[in-house]
Enzyme design. Structure first.
Site, short mmCIF file in Angstrom:
data_model
loop_
_atom_site.label_atom_id
_atom_site.label_comp_id
_atom_site.label_asym_id
_atom_site.label_seq_id
_atom_site.Cartn_x
_atom_site.Cartn_y
_atom_site.Cartn_z
N GLU A 29 0.98 -1.24 -0.41
CA GLU A 29 0.14 -0.19 0.05
C GLU A 29 1.24 1.00 -0.28
O GLU A 29 0.60 2.35 -1.01
CB GLU A 29 -0.81 -0.07 1.35
CG GLU A 29 -1.95 -1.01 1.10
CD GLU A 29 -2.79 -0.89 0.01
OE1 GLU A 29 -2.81 -0.02 -0.75
OE2 GLU A 29 -3.52 -1.63 -0.50
N ASP B 184 -9.52 5.13 -2.05
CA ASP B 184 -8.22 5.73 -2.64
C ASP B 184 -9.10 5.84 -3.55
O ASP B 184 -10.31 6.71 -4.37
CB ASP B 184 -7.15 4.46 -3.25
CG ASP B 184 -8.41 3.47 -4.33
OD1 ASP B 184 -9.38 3.55 -4.84
OD2 ASP B 184 -6.71 2.70 -4.37
N TYR C 134 -5.87 6.04 4.93
CA TYR C 134 -5.90 4.89 4.23
C TYR C 134 -5.52 3.95 4.14
O TYR C 134 -5.76 2.99 3.91
CB TYR C 134 -5.83 5.71 2.70
CG TYR C 134 -5.29 4.70 1.36
CD1 TYR C 134 -6.76 4.06 1.51
CD2 TYR C 134 -4.33 4.42 0.91
CE1 TYR C 134 -6.61 3.04 0.05
CE2 TYR C 134 -4.19 3.13 0.37
CZ TYR C 134 -5.43 2.33 -0.01
OH TYR C 134 -5.19 1.58 -0.88
#
Length: 346
Positions: A47, A148, A130
């Site tokens: 990520e 996202d 996030y």
């Protein structure tokens, strides 16, 4: 805010069913419906790498990192310079510094084990909303709202959101959150991301392949590509500078370690002037400097034109073999070095 449809279960069933068949095969991902949890370290690392970076570009870096540092504790014990060099070419180098800070916090403060809640993950250095939600949902099965750019686009079209981004982001996040449930939270998050990446694309969306057209207000209105609405971007400022490609008698290249803070902080780079509208062009050492041409590079907040100059000499630098330098430098400096090497060979 647009109302949430009553048939959320039908929307979720349609998307998860689509994901079971069409999920992307990614090196850091567990297949849909897997009983075992993915490794939080691999989820977190992927990520971080995928922020501002495409999946094809990030994949070889992920494989290289996990081969060299297979656990978060291995990464925490690595030398800063080694990690920054391995990161070279991924861009947005603050991510590499944050990566190390987080790894060391997990290794030193949590015994090498990632916190298993969104709140605990959010408390780690360098971990934003996030990333915390993504790791919590995908690695630990928490019903986290993972949003996202792909998810924002799906929400904007699904609900025909008329507010332009970035103003619309809280609204889009709330809409995405209204669809989150305890059932398969990791698969749900990845299904939305895959839908946005492969079907609900920024341009030319493949609405005929989408499992959500029954509920999509953008599709019903005949203009799904209109969403998300965007405010007009301000023109990116332009800066210039000089990059000095200096070689010694052994053919090595002179590099410098950039300051820890600031753009490309902690990375190796070529000696360079400041980057501004009127840069200082005083060379780092006396040499017979020759013009080698120009290279262009675009950063997030400005465009840069570098005047590349070459010479031969000595000095207090990090003298590095050419091939090693090409592999360790950020893209902007690699471009300049390649330009300079071409002038030497010419």
């Amino acid at each position: 805010m647009p109302s949430v449809p009553a048939d959320v279960p039908a929307i979720r069933s349609a998307l998860l069913g689509w994901y079971d068949v069409h999920a992307r095969t990614l090196v850091w991902r567990a297949p849909p419906g897997s009983r075992g949890r993915p490794d939080p370290y691999r989820v977190w690392l992927s990520e971080v790498m995928l922020q501002q970076t495409t999946t094809p570009h990030a994949t070889p870096y992920f494989l290289k990192f996990t081969e060299r540092w297979p656990t978060v504790s291995d990464l925490a014990a690595a030398e800063d310079a080694d990690v920054m060099a391995a990161w070279a070419g991924l861009g947005y180098y603050a991510r590499a510094r944050n990566l190390l800070a987080c790894a060391r916090a997990v290794a030193g403060g949590h015994g090498g084990v990632f916190p298993d809640t969104e709140a605990g993950l959010l408390a780690l250095p360098g971990v934003g909303a996030y990333t915390a939600a993504a790791v919590a949902g995908i690695a630990f099965g928490e019903a986290a709202n993972v949003v996202d750019g792909n998810v924002e686009r799906v929400m904007a079209r699904l609900f025909a959101v008329e507010t332009p981004v970035p103003t619309a982001r809280p609204e889009l996040r709330a809409l995405a959150g209204s669809l989150v449930r305890d059932e398969r939270p990791g698969d749900w998050a990845q299904a939305l991301m895959d839908l946005g990446a492969t079907v609900c694309r920024p341009k030319s969306p493949l609405c005929g392949d989408c499992p959500l057209t029954t509920w999509c207000a953008g599709y019903a209105g005949g203009q799904p590509e209109r969403y998300p609405l965007k405010l007009k971007k301000a023109e990116r400022p332009r800066r210039s500078g000089v990059a000095w490609v200096l070689r010694d008698e052994q053919g090595r290249v002179a590099l410098v370690r950039r300051p820890d803070k600031g753009l490309l902080g902690g990375m190796l780079g070529l000696p360079t002037s400041d980057w501004s509208a009127a840069p200082d062009t005083i060379p780092p050492v006396d040499a017979d400097w020759r013009e080698a041409g120009f290279v262009e590079h675009v950063f997030t907040h400005f465009s840069l034109t570098l005047d590349v100059r070459t010479g031969e000499g000595t000095g207090d630098f990090v003298w590095t073999p050419v091939e090693q330098a090409l592999g360790a430098l950020p893209t902007v400096f690699r471009k300049a070095l390649e330009r300079g090497l071409g002038a030497f060979s010419g």
